[in-house]
Design a protein around this motif. Structure first.
Motif, PDB file in Angstrom:
ATOM      1  N   ALA A   1      -4.934   5.407  -2.265  1.00  0.00           N
ATOM      2  CA  ALA A   1      -3.688   5.060  -2.958  1.00  0.00           C
ATOM      3  C   ALA A   1      -3.951   4.058  -4.081  1.00  0.00           C
ATOM      4  CB  ALA A   1      -2.688   4.483  -1.961  1.00  0.00           C
ATOM      5  N   CYS A   2      -4.739   3.023  -3.794  1.00  0.00           N
ATOM      6  CA  CYS A   2      -5.018   2.008  -4.814  1.00  0.00           C
ATOM      7  C   CYS A   2      -5.843   2.580  -5.958  1.00  0.00           C
ATOM      8  CB  CYS A   2      -5.751   0.816  -4.181  1.00  0.00           C
ATOM      9  SG  CYS A   2      -4.745  -0.149  -3.033  1.00  0.00           S
ATOM     10  N   ALA A   3      -6.748   3.501  -5.641  1.00  0.00           N
ATOM     11  CA  ALA A   3      -7.639   4.035  -6.671  1.00  0.00           C
ATOM     12  C   ALA A   3      -6.952   5.053  -7.572  1.00  0.00           C
ATOM     13  CB  ALA A   3      -8.860   4.685  -6.008  1.00  0.00           C
ATOM     14  N   ARG A   4      -5.881   5.691  -7.099  1.00  0.00           N
ATOM     15  CA  ARG A   4      -5.286   6.800  -7.834  1.00  0.00           C
ATOM     16  C   ARG A   4      -3.869   6.521  -8.319  1.00  0.00           C
ATOM     17  NH1 ARG A   4      -8.234  11.306  -7.615  1.00  0.00           N
ATOM     18  NH2 ARG A   4      -6.430  12.507  -8.307  1.00  0.00           N
ATOM     19  N   SER A   5      -3.467   5.275  -8.308  1.00  0.00           N
ATOM     20  CA  SER A   5      -2.109   4.955  -8.771  1.00  0.00           C
ATOM     21  C   SER A   5      -2.109   3.972  -9.928  1.00  0.00           C
ATOM     22  CB  SER A   5      -1.274   4.413  -7.612  1.00  0.00           C
ATOM     23  OG  SER A   5      -1.902   3.295  -7.004  1.00  0.00           O
ATOM     24  N   GLY A   6      -3.201   3.934 -10.692  1.00  0.00           N
ATOM     25  CA  GLY A   6      -3.254   3.150 -11.915  1.00  0.00           C
ATOM     26  C   GLY A   6      -3.039   1.671 -11.689  1.00  0.00           C
TER      27      GLY A   6
ATOM     28  N   LEU B   1       0.823  -1.207   0.000  1.00  0.00           N
ATOM     29  CA  LEU B   1       0.000   0.000   0.000  1.00  0.00           C
ATOM     30  C   LEU B   1       0.860   1.262   0.000  1.00  0.00           C
ATOM     31  CD1 LEU B   1      -2.815  -1.048   2.504  1.00  0.00           C
ATOM     32  CD2 LEU B   1      -2.893  -1.054   0.009  1.00  0.00           C
ATOM     33  N   ALA B   2       2.036   1.190   0.635  1.00  0.00           N
ATOM     34  CA  ALA B   2       2.907   2.368   0.692  1.00  0.00           C
ATOM     35  C   ALA B   2       3.432   2.745  -0.693  1.00  0.00           C
ATOM     36  CB  ALA B   2       4.067   2.119   1.647  1.00  0.00           C
ATOM     37  N   VAL B   3       3.750   1.764  -1.514  1.00  0.00           N
ATOM     38  CA  VAL B   3       4.224   2.048  -2.875  1.00  0.00           C
ATOM     39  C   VAL B   3       3.122   2.752  -3.671  1.00  0.00           C
ATOM     40  CG1 VAL B   3       4.944   1.005  -5.052  1.00  0.00           C
ATOM     41  CG2 VAL B   3       5.896   0.169  -2.893  1.00  0.00           C
ATOM     42  N   ALA B   4       1.902   2.224  -3.573  1.00  0.00           N
ATOM     43  CA  ALA B   4       0.784   2.862  -4.278  1.00  0.00           C
ATOM     44  C   ALA B   4       0.527   4.261  -3.732  1.00  0.00           C
ATOM     45  CB  ALA B   4      -0.470   2.003  -4.149  1.00  0.00           C
ATOM     46  N   LEU B   5       0.660   4.435  -2.420  1.00  0.00           N
ATOM     47  CA  LEU B   5       0.432   5.750  -1.819  1.00  0.00           C
ATOM     48  C   LEU B   5       1.458   6.768  -2.302  1.00  0.00           C
ATOM     49  CD1 LEU B   5      -1.095   7.532   0.177  1.00  0.00           C
ATOM     50  CD2 LEU B   5       0.421   6.693   1.983  1.00  0.00           C
ATOM     51  N   ALA B   6       2.707   6.331  -2.423  1.00  0.00           N
ATOM     52  CA  ALA B   6       3.744   7.249  -2.896  1.00  0.00           C
ATOM     53  C   ALA B   6       3.419   7.764  -4.298  1.00  0.00           C
ATOM     54  CB  ALA B   6       5.101   6.557  -2.878  1.00  0.00           C
ATOM     55  N   VAL B   7       2.985   6.870  -5.177  1.00  0.00           N
ATOM     56  CA  VAL B   7       2.648   7.265  -6.547  1.00  0.00           C
ATOM     57  C   VAL B   7       1.437   8.200  -6.562  1.00  0.00           C
ATOM     58  CG1 VAL B   7       1.882   6.413  -8.801  1.00  0.00           C
ATOM     59  CG2 VAL B   7       3.635   5.172  -7.513  1.00  0.00           C
ATOM     60  N   ALA B   8       0.461   7.912  -5.686  1.00  0.00           N
ATOM     61  CA  ALA B   8      -0.753   8.736  -5.670  1.00  0.00           C
ATOM     62  C   ALA B   8      -0.543  10.086  -4.997  1.00  0.00           C
ATOM     63  CB  ALA B   8      -1.870   7.979  -4.948  1.00  0.00           C
ATOM     64  N   ALA B   9       0.317  10.135  -3.982  1.00  0.00           N
ATOM     65  CA  ALA B   9       0.441  11.345  -3.174  1.00  0.00           C
ATOM     66  C   ALA B   9       1.475  12.334  -3.693  1.00  0.00           C
ATOM     67  CB  ALA B   9       0.776  10.966  -1.729  1.00  0.00           C
ATOM     68  N   LEU B  10       2.499  11.861  -4.387  1.00  0.00           N
ATOM     69  CA  LEU B  10       3.563  12.766  -4.819  1.00  0.00           C
ATOM     70  C   LEU B  10       3.055  13.943  -5.654  1.00  0.00           C
ATOM     71  CD1 LEU B  10       6.664  10.509  -5.577  1.00  0.00           C
ATOM     72  CD2 LEU B  10       6.470  12.341  -3.892  1.00  0.00           C
ATOM     73  N   PRO B  11       2.185  13.719  -6.629  1.00  0.00           N
ATOM     74  CA  PRO B  11       1.706  14.876  -7.405  1.00  0.00           C
ATOM     75  C   PRO B  11       0.974  15.906  -6.556  1.00  0.00           C
ATOM     76  CG  PRO B  11       1.201  12.811  -8.525  1.00  0.00           C
ATOM     77  CD  PRO B  11       1.655  12.449  -7.161  1.00  0.00           C
ATOM     78  N   LEU B  12       0.410  15.480  -5.429  1.00  0.00           N
ATOM     79  CA  LEU B  12      -0.353  16.398  -4.589  1.00  0.00           C
ATOM     80  C   LEU B  12       0.547  17.243  -3.696  1.00  0.00           C
ATOM     81  CD1 LEU B  12      -3.231  13.978  -3.535  1.00  0.00           C
ATOM     82  CD2 LEU B  12      -3.231  15.670  -5.372  1.00  0.00           C
ATOM     83  N   ALA B  13       1.860  16.978  -3.736  1.00  0.00           N
ATOM     84  CA  ALA B  13       2.790  17.750  -2.919  1.00  0.00           C
ATOM     85  C   ALA B  13       3.240  19.036  -3.609  1.00  0.00           C
ATOM     86  CB  ALA B  13       4.010  16.894  -2.570  1.00  0.00           C
TER      87      ALA B  13
END
Length: 534
Positions: free
Chosen positions: A352-357, A284-296
């Protein structure tokens, strides 16, 4: 002539990699929303119930027996009993109503926890969908349906399923009220925060984590006056509604013994202990990183999506860190007490799962693979007292005495052994064996002298009456290294030796148990029956 606004350069560290997205088949999109959503929800609930009911008929262990024993008393008596136990009242009152209707057998009391856990699945779908969109709602429902934490406690008569459900509702209401600014959720949030506090005092850490998240929202918004007013009223109302329990709470903190103050102090264990394993956390952390980085980035940092994501992170992390700090001062730490922040963690995972393709889909599949085996999270043999009672009950008659070497196991023996027996522990006779009196328990156990206490108990037996002694099996169990457990271990050994050498007692041939020890996950016992001779 038209002009275009140049795109601001984004630091390469904040540039999310291009990840292919995935979509449902076209035929699925053509289905009515109620049919596709309802069908998925029914399937998830059925699979979740199947996984979580594997050991629903399994025997109770000590804490469960205490819960059932407390709930067996009238509603009006439960708060007074909990003054001796150290817990909050809501779950025990709910269990009382449930047991009055459906009985207090193993399946019945476990079924309440199972249903509370299943209820979190549609609530999670609503929370994810209403806050982040349909895809997040679906992912949230999947994560809650197969959550290892909820799988474990779905088959225990404990308050953690209820606490997790209330934490999920409170998290969703918080985001609706303070990020989406839907003020209609303020009253529900205050009520749910109150119910969580009445379920477990450890919900105060969720309250504190949410307060920290609210403070950060307040600092980043222009609507400071309204946000501050709503926050003070909502969080203050929850504390005011909790005031009637505070005198009892003060008594509990000052007088009750903490039996299992061993905790996970050497390793934080967060968030893996709530999510199920390090593998789930990493996925889940890998997916979260991909989803959250653009929001930073500066352009997106203030969006509602980003503010909700940061709020979820802050609620979970601040609550865990505050609880950890308190556990250093007062060494009582078990991550199951933090069930109220499970909702924030799993909603974060769902976003994270929904927004990381495709990475989100992979993370979701891996999480399911790691969490599908219920045996990894819900042990079948939580104690062996049912086996002990089944083998030795025929030797016992009304008026006989049961001595339980580990005092908090007395309600468990009381639950499984026949009615009409007298109960005692190394502290002496037990007036109410359906629950454990933790008030000054350590001091009372330390002051209880084995020789005179054993002598008086044996003298109370008439010739021909019997005494069953259940001694905890303590070898190799990590929990036997703290003050209370070490004292229990010593007293249990002393009592075993005194009973075995008392000339007034003779062991009954064959009256020993268990004959087949299967290895309990928690605390197991061995037992022997003596008869009093003239």
């Amino acid at each position: 002539m038209t002009t275009t606004t140049p795109r601001r350069s984004v630091p390469w560290l904040l540039q999310a990699p291009e990840v292919p997205d995935v979509h449902a088949p076209r035929w699925f999109h053509r289905l009515p929303a109620w049919l596709s959503t309802g069908g998925i929800l029914v399937v998830l609930l059925a699979l979740s119930a199947l996984v979580r009911s594997r050991y629903i008929s399994g025997q109770l262990w000590g804490d469960e027996a205490i819960a059932v024993g407390i709930a067996s008393h009238p509603l009006g008596a439960i708060p007074g009993i909990l003054r001796l136990d150290g817990s909050a009242p809501l779950y025990y009152m709910v269990l009382h109503v449930w047991a009055t209707t459906f009985g207090s057998g193993e399946v019945a009391v476990h079924l309440l926890s199972l249903l509370l856990g299943l209820l979190s699945v549609p609530v999670a779908m609503w929370a994810g969908w209403s806050l982040f969109g349909r895809r997040t709602g679906m992912a949230a429902a999947v994560l809650f349906a197969f959550s290892p934490f909820l799988t474990h406690y779905a088959e225990e008569a404990q308050p953690y399923e209820l606490l997790a459900l209330l934490g999920l509702i409170a998290t969703a209401c918080f985001l609706h009220a303070f990020v989406r600014r839907r003020r209609g959720f303020l009253v529900p949030l205050a009520l749910v925060l109150t119910l969580a506090l009445y379920t477990s005092i450890w919900a105060i850490f969720f309250w504190a984590g949410a307060a920290v998240a609210l403070w950060l929202l307040w600092r980043s918004t222009e609507e400071r006056t309204g946000l501050l007013r709503d926050g003070v009223l909502t969080f203050g109302a929850a504390l005011v509604l909790f005031v009637p329990w505070i005198p009892t709470l003060i008594d509990q903190i000052g007088q009750t013994t903490s039996p299992w103050g061993y905790g996970d102090l050497a390793g934080f264990g967060f968030p893996s202990s709530l999510l199920g394993s390090d593998r789930v956390t990493v996925s889940l952390a890998v997916a979260l990183a991909v989803a959250a980085l653009p929001l930073a980035t500066r352009e997106r940092r203030g969006t509602a999506l980003a503010r909700m994501l940061w709020s979820l992170m802050v609620i979970a992390l601040a609550a865990a860190l505050l609880a950890r700090f308190v556990s250093i001062v007062s060494p009582v730490w078990e991550t199951r007490y933090l069930a109220s922040i499970l909702g924030a963690l799993l909603l974060l995972g769902a976003v994270a799962c929904a927004r990381s393709g495709i990475l989100g889909v992979v993370a979701l599949v891996l999480t399911l693979a790691f969490a599908a085996n219920a045996a990894s999270f819900a042990p079948q043999h939580k104690s062996d007292m049912r086996d002990v009672a089944g083998e030795l009950a025929s030797y016992m008659r009304p008026g006989d005495v049961v001595v339980v070497g580990q005092p908090e196991q007395s309600p468990l023996a009381y639950y499984y052994l026949p009615a009409g027996l007298r109960f005692a522990s190394p502290m002496g006779p037990i007036a109410h064996p359906s629950y454990m009196d933790w008030v000054d328990a350590y001091s009372r156990l330390k002051a209880a002298q084995p020789v005179p206490t054993v002598g008086a108990l044996v003298a109370s037996l008439r010739p021909g009456q019997r005494l069953l002694y259940a001694r905890p099996l303590t070898e190799g169990i990590r929990a036997w290294t703290q003050s209370w457990s070490m004292l229990v271990r010593r007293r249990a050994a002393q009592w075993g030796a005194l009973l075995a050498t008392d000339p007034r007692l003779v062991p009954i041939a064959g009256a020993v148990a268990p004959h087949n020890y299967r290895g309990a996950c928690c605390v197991a016992d061995s037992a022997i029956v003596y008869t009093r001779v003239p």
